[in-house]
Enzyme design. Structure first.
Site, short mmCIF file in Angstrom:
data_model
loop_
_atom_site.label_atom_id
_atom_site.label_comp_id
_atom_site.label_asym_id
_atom_site.label_seq_id
_atom_site.Cartn_x
_atom_site.Cartn_y
_atom_site.Cartn_z
N ASP A 74 -0.26 5.16 0.93
CA ASP A 74 -0.63 6.07 1.84
C ASP A 74 -0.15 5.52 3.43
OD1 ASP A 74 -1.83 8.34 0.25
OD2 ASP A 74 -1.62 6.67 -0.58
N ASP B 33 1.36 -1.16 -0.49
CA ASP B 33 -0.25 -0.05 0.59
C ASP B 33 0.50 1.27 -0.08
OD1 ASP B 33 -1.95 1.63 0.49
OD2 ASP B 33 -1.82 1.71 2.76
#
Length: 235
Positions: free
Chosen positions: A31, A29
């Site tokens: 953020d 991922d």
């Protein structure tokens, strides 16, 4: 009474492989995982709408809003009219790599793994992170822009317009299939509930400074320190 903090690293059960080189793909991922910020919240902050946007982001990451696509559409609508110049300011002034990210990715490459960034965020930031870290593959969303400003919408891509948890899962499994490897040979690293679909499918799921629900499901949870602490799991 003060709650006892969780250990720096938690490992549950037996890992499918004990050596990093036995895995062939690591998916991240972006953020709050590869970078220290939630980009959409920072855009909102610059434009005076952070409280509204951040509340939706937090609820989505905790899993309280089950439809990630709808949560993102709500947040994007609040950003209609934001100039691209403001988004460039977020990239230049606020985006920072997570401690240990480069060390971990360099180690993964040295061990023969490919690296995927798969994000419910935006290519505007993901392509920058890809270049900084030497990432092999990226899947993320694209802002729709007209006359130098956000329209509040997203661009339709060949796979769809929003990379949600299900699209993360499909991307990871699809890339593993193209590479000719089993899901057990994949590591997935994330922090929010929309990372769980891909984390549940792979051999090694890693929660990084994650929401409680994600930490509870992951095989490895890094609760303190940088991303490179994952290397401590391997002899």
């Amino acid at each position: 009474m003060t709650a006892t903090p969780p250990p720096a690293i938690e490992i549950k059960g037996t890992l499918p492989f004990n050596k990093l080189a036995d895995y062939k793909l690591i998916a991240f991922d972006m953020d709050s995982t590869l970078i220290t910020i939630e980009c959409i919240d920072e855009i909102a902050d610059i434009t005076g709408k952070k409280a509204e946007v951040a509340a939706i982001t937090e609820a989505a990451m905790r899993g309280e809003i089950s439809d990630y696509k709808e949560s993102l559409r709500q947040r994007m609508a609040l950003l209609k009219g934001v100039p691209i110049a403001d988004i460039e300011r977020v990239l230049q002034e606020r985006l920072q790599l997570t401690p240990g990210a480069k060390t971990l990715i360099d180690a993964a490459h040295a061990a023969g793994l490919k690296v995927l960034l798969v994000s419910g965020g935006f290519t505007f930031f993901a392509d920058h992170v890809k270049t900084q870290l030497g990432i092999d593959f990226v899947r993320a969303n694209i802002f729709e822009v007209q006359d130098g400003k956000l329209t509040g919408g997203l661009v339709e891509q060949s796979w769809g317009d929003i990379c949600d948890g299900e699209e993360k899962r499909r991307t990871v499994l699809g890339l593993a299939s193209l590479m000719g490897i089993a899901p057990a040979q994949v590591i997935a690293v994330g922090d929010g509930s929309n990372d769980l679909p891909m984390m549940r499918e792979v051999g090694l799921s890693v929660a990084y400074h994650a929401k409680p629900r994600v930490r509870a499901e992951a095989k490895v949870a890094i609760n303190q320190g940088g991303l490179d602490r994952l290397l401590e799991v391997f002899p």
